[in-house]
Design a protein around this motif. Structure first.
Motif, PDB file in Angstrom:
ATOM      1  N   ILE A  26      -3.559  11.273 -27.032  1.00 58.23           N
ATOM      2  CA  ILE A  26      -4.377  11.983 -26.006  1.00 58.23           C
ATOM      3  C   ILE A  26      -3.537  13.309 -25.606  1.00 58.23           C
ATOM      4  CG2 ILE A  26      -5.669  10.061 -25.453  1.00 58.23           C
ATOM      5  CD1 ILE A  26      -3.934   9.491 -23.219  1.00 58.23           C
ATOM      6  N   GLY A  27      -2.392  13.468 -25.864  1.00 54.04           N
ATOM      7  CA  GLY A  27      -1.418  14.540 -25.419  1.00 54.04           C
ATOM      8  C   GLY A  27      -1.100  14.438 -23.961  1.00 54.04           C
ATOM      9  N   GLN A  28      -1.372  15.734 -23.328  1.00 58.49           N
ATOM     10  CA  GLN A  28      -0.929  16.013 -22.131  1.00 58.49           C
ATOM     11  C   GLN A  28      -1.702  15.288 -21.078  1.00 58.49           C
ATOM     12  OE1 GLN A  28       2.647  17.214 -22.535  1.00 58.49           O
ATOM     13  NE2 GLN A  28       2.186  18.483 -20.711  1.00 58.49           N
ATOM     14  N   VAL A  29      -1.261  14.498 -20.102  1.00 59.24           N
ATOM     15  CA  VAL A  29      -2.128  13.944 -19.011  1.00 59.24           C
ATOM     16  C   VAL A  29      -1.480  14.416 -17.697  1.00 59.24           C
ATOM     17  CG1 VAL A  29      -2.993  11.869 -18.150  1.00 59.24           C
ATOM     18  CG2 VAL A  29      -2.687  12.028 -20.327  1.00 59.24           C
ATOM     19  N   ARG A  30      -2.185  14.863 -16.982  1.00 62.48           N
ATOM     20  CA  ARG A  30      -1.869  15.280 -15.661  1.00 62.48           C
ATOM     21  C   ARG A  30      -1.349  14.067 -14.608  1.00 62.48           C
ATOM     22  NH1 ARG A  30      -0.058  19.781 -13.237  1.00 62.48           N
ATOM     23  NH2 ARG A  30      -0.456  19.970 -11.284  1.00 62.48           N
ATOM     24  N   ALA A  31      -0.214  13.983 -13.957  1.00 63.42           N
ATOM     25  CA  ALA A  31       0.218  12.774 -13.274  1.00 63.42           C
ATOM     26  C   ALA A  31       0.784  13.420 -11.887  1.00 63.42           C
ATOM     27  CB  ALA A  31       1.412  12.341 -14.022  1.00 63.42           C
ATOM     28  N   LEU A  32       1.116  14.714 -11.782  1.00 67.78           N
ATOM     29  CA  LEU A  32       1.473  15.203 -10.536  1.00 67.78           C
ATOM     30  C   LEU A  32       0.479  14.933  -9.340  1.00 67.78           C
ATOM     31  CD1 LEU A  32       3.707  17.011  -9.034  1.00 67.78           C
ATOM     32  CD2 LEU A  32       2.111  18.940  -9.458  1.00 67.78           C
ATOM     33  N   GLY A  33       1.046  13.988  -8.383  1.00 69.12           N
ATOM     34  CA  GLY A  33       0.155  13.974  -7.000  1.00 69.12           C
ATOM     35  C   GLY A  33      -0.506  12.565  -7.093  1.00 69.12           C
ATOM     36  N   LEU A  34      -0.597  12.097  -8.177  1.00 66.69           N
ATOM     37  CA  LEU A  34      -1.246  10.609  -8.614  1.00 66.69           C
ATOM     38  C   LEU A  34      -0.498   9.528  -8.153  1.00 66.69           C
ATOM     39  CD1 LEU A  34      -3.149  11.380 -12.148  1.00 66.69           C
ATOM     40  CD2 LEU A  34      -4.160  11.752  -9.928  1.00 66.69           C
ATOM     41  N   SER A  35      -1.024   8.443  -7.772  1.00 64.77           N
ATOM     42  CA  SER A  35      -0.393   7.134  -7.566  1.00 64.77           C
ATOM     43  C   SER A  35      -0.543   6.471  -9.046  1.00 64.77           C
ATOM     44  CB  SER A  35      -1.144   6.445  -6.637  1.00 64.77           C
ATOM     45  OG  SER A  35      -2.358   5.939  -7.343  1.00 64.77           O
TER      46      SER A  35
ATOM     47  N   GLN B 137       0.913  -1.264  -0.185  1.00 63.24           N
ATOM     48  CA  GLN B 137       0.154   0.025   0.139  1.00 63.24           C
ATOM     49  C   GLN B 137       0.850   1.478   0.213  1.00 63.24           C
ATOM     50  OE1 GLN B 137      -2.584  -0.419   3.452  1.00 63.24           O
ATOM     51  NE2 GLN B 137      -3.878  -1.795   2.334  1.00 63.24           N
ATOM     52  N   VAL B 138       1.914   1.113   0.676  1.00 61.53           N
ATOM     53  CA  VAL B 138       2.787   2.219   0.887  1.00 61.53           C
ATOM     54  C   VAL B 138       3.431   2.506  -0.683  1.00 61.53           C
ATOM     55  CG1 VAL B 138       4.983   3.249   1.814  1.00 61.53           C
ATOM     56  CG2 VAL B 138       3.388   2.230   3.085  1.00 61.53           C
ATOM     57  N   ASP B 139       3.909   1.474  -1.230  1.00 60.68           N
ATOM     58  CA  ASP B 139       4.512   1.555  -2.647  1.00 60.68           C
ATOM     59  C   ASP B 139       3.427   2.091  -3.669  1.00 60.68           C
ATOM     60  OD1 ASP B 139       6.950   0.581  -1.412  1.00 60.68           O
ATOM     61  OD2 ASP B 139       6.592  -1.499  -2.582  1.00 60.68           O
ATOM     62  N   THR B 140       2.116   1.768  -3.717  1.00 62.74           N
ATOM     63  CA  THR B 140       1.238   2.224  -4.448  1.00 62.74           C
ATOM     64  C   THR B 140       0.663   3.573  -4.423  1.00 62.74           C
ATOM     65  OG1 THR B 140      -0.585   1.077  -3.369  1.00 62.74           O
ATOM     66  CG2 THR B 140       0.393  -0.312  -5.055  1.00 62.74           C
ATOM     67  N   SER B 141       0.905   3.906  -3.098  1.00 64.53           N
ATOM     68  CA  SER B 141       0.290   5.332  -2.833  1.00 64.53           C
ATOM     69  C   SER B 141       1.311   6.453  -2.830  1.00 64.53           C
ATOM     70  CB  SER B 141      -0.081   5.556  -1.489  1.00 64.53           C
ATOM     71  OG  SER B 141       0.916   5.093  -0.304  1.00 64.53           O
ATOM     72  N   TYR B 142       2.611   6.166  -3.310  1.00 59.94           N
ATOM     73  CA  TYR B 142       3.509   7.334  -3.772  1.00 59.94           C
ATOM     74  C   TYR B 142       3.031   8.112  -4.829  1.00 59.94           C
ATOM     75  CZ  TYR B 142       7.559   9.007  -6.190  1.00 59.94           C
ATOM     76  OH  TYR B 142       8.622   9.905  -6.722  1.00 59.94           O
ATOM     77  N   ALA B 143       3.126   9.249  -4.565  1.00 65.02           N
ATOM     78  CA  ALA B 143       2.484  10.420  -5.227  1.00 65.02           C
ATOM     79  C   ALA B 143       3.575  10.839  -6.176  1.00 65.02           C
ATOM     80  CB  ALA B 143       2.292  11.668  -4.465  1.00 65.02           C
ATOM     81  N   LEU B 144       3.258  10.589  -7.493  1.00 59.94           N
ATOM     82  CA  LEU B 144       4.192  10.975  -8.804  1.00 59.94           C
ATOM     83  C   LEU B 144       4.559  12.422  -8.708  1.00 59.94           C
ATOM     84  CD1 LEU B 144       2.253   8.797 -11.402  1.00 59.94           C
ATOM     85  CD2 LEU B 144       4.592   8.288 -10.327  1.00 59.94           C
TER      86      LEU B 144
ATOM     87  N   VAL C 295      14.915   7.406   3.368  1.00 61.72           N
ATOM     88  CA  VAL C 295      14.887   8.754   2.337  1.00 61.72           C
ATOM     89  C   VAL C 295      13.994   8.181   1.257  1.00 61.72           C
ATOM     90  CG1 VAL C 295      16.153  10.179   0.668  1.00 61.72           C
ATOM     91  CG2 VAL C 295      17.414   9.127   2.735  1.00 61.72           C
ATOM     92  N   LYS C 296      13.041   9.164   1.038  1.00 61.41           N
ATOM     93  CA  LYS C 296      11.964   9.193   0.003  1.00 61.41           C
ATOM     94  C   LYS C 296      12.396   9.840  -1.173  1.00 61.41           C
ATOM     95  CE  LYS C 296       9.054  10.398   2.957  1.00 61.41           C
ATOM     96  NZ  LYS C 296       7.712  10.850   3.575  1.00 61.41           N
ATOM     97  N   PRO C 297      11.885   9.648  -2.347  1.00 58.79           N
ATOM     98  CA  PRO C 297      12.205  10.330  -3.610  1.00 58.79           C
ATOM     99  C   PRO C 297      11.964  11.879  -3.386  1.00 58.79           C
ATOM    100  CG  PRO C 297      10.939   8.426  -4.097  1.00 58.79           C
ATOM    101  CD  PRO C 297      11.006   8.543  -2.631  1.00 58.79           C
ATOM    102  N   GLY C 298      12.633  12.721  -3.651  1.00 58.12           N
ATOM    103  CA  GLY C 298      12.699  14.250  -3.628  1.00 58.12           C
ATOM    104  C   GLY C 298      12.828  14.586  -2.224  1.00 58.12           C
ATOM    105  N   ASP C 299      13.198  13.926  -1.311  1.00 51.37           N
ATOM    106  CA  ASP C 299      13.710  14.402  -0.243  1.00 51.37           C
ATOM    107  C   ASP C 299      15.051  15.292  -0.046  1.00 51.37           C
ATOM    108  OD1 ASP C 299      11.471  13.036   1.441  1.00 51.37           O
ATOM    109  OD2 ASP C 299      12.789  11.591   2.553  1.00 51.37           O
TER     110      ASP C 299
END
Length: 195
Positions: free
Chosen positions: A81-90, A41-48, A182-186
């Motif tokens: 389909i062009g640009q698709v928003r990914a920020l903050g999504l799992s 669950q932790v891995d799948t909830s990682y926010a892109l 450490v998490k990504p972006g830390d």
């Protein structure tokens, strides 16, 4: 006759102990499985976020599949389909968003898979040999991050570390242990020790 009853009582007691031992063992396995489920669950909830590199697979459509990077605006650019928003999504939420966009007149019943192949980098500052930006690897700890940055300087405080996560405005002090993650972006800061 009394010995037969004693023998039956001992057998019943032994059988009862064996059954309860099996129940305990099953409980332990269940707890271990629950731990694995929690980790998943932790891995799948990682926010892109920006700089994450993704592998997107649209099953049965190799021309729509490939590797994509989340750009500075938080989107990926997909064929058709062009640009698709990914920020903050799992990854699961992005899979659903892509499938929904593709099913809107492009692909009949699309099946989409998204996996992160390169996470956004982490940053390390302070009392290390080479402060800077480094690529994130799965399971990264502060000690690994310090090693990648050339180790501690002679003035480094090796007992505490300050970490600012990408979704926070302030850094938090943690005990520096082998399991400090450490998490990504830390952004990690190794402070100076007080003599």
């Amino acid at each position: 006759m009394l010995t037969l009853r004693s023998l039956l009582a001992i057998m019943a007691l032994t059988l009862g102990l064996m059954v309860s031992a099996c129940g305990t063992s099953g409980g332990t396995v269940g707890a271990r499985d629950a731990g694995v489920a929690t980790q998943a669950q932790v891995d799948t909830s990682y926010a892109l976020g920006s700089s994450d590199r993704l592998r997107v697979t649209v099953f049965g459509h190799p021309t729509l599949s490939g590797e994509f990077e989340v750009d500075g605006s938080g989107s990926i650019s997909m064929p058709l389909i062009g640009q698709v928003r990914a920020l903050g999504l799992s990854t699961v939420e992005l899979e659903n968003a892509l499938a929904e966009s593709l099913s809107d007149g492009y692909v009949l019943d699309p099946r989409v898979s998204v996996e992160v192949i390169n996470y956004r980098p982490f940053y390390i500052l302070g009392e290390v040999g080479r402060p800077g930006e480094y690529p994130y690897t799965s399971g990264l700890t502060v000690q690994n991050a310090v090693a990648a940055a050339g180790g501690f300087s002679y003035r480094a405080n090796k007992r505490a570390v300050f970490i600012k996560s990408i979704d926070s405005n302030e850094e938090i002090a943690y005990d520096l242990t082998p399991s400090t993650v450490v998490k990504p972006g830390d952004t990690i800061r190794i402070g100076e020790r007080i003599f």
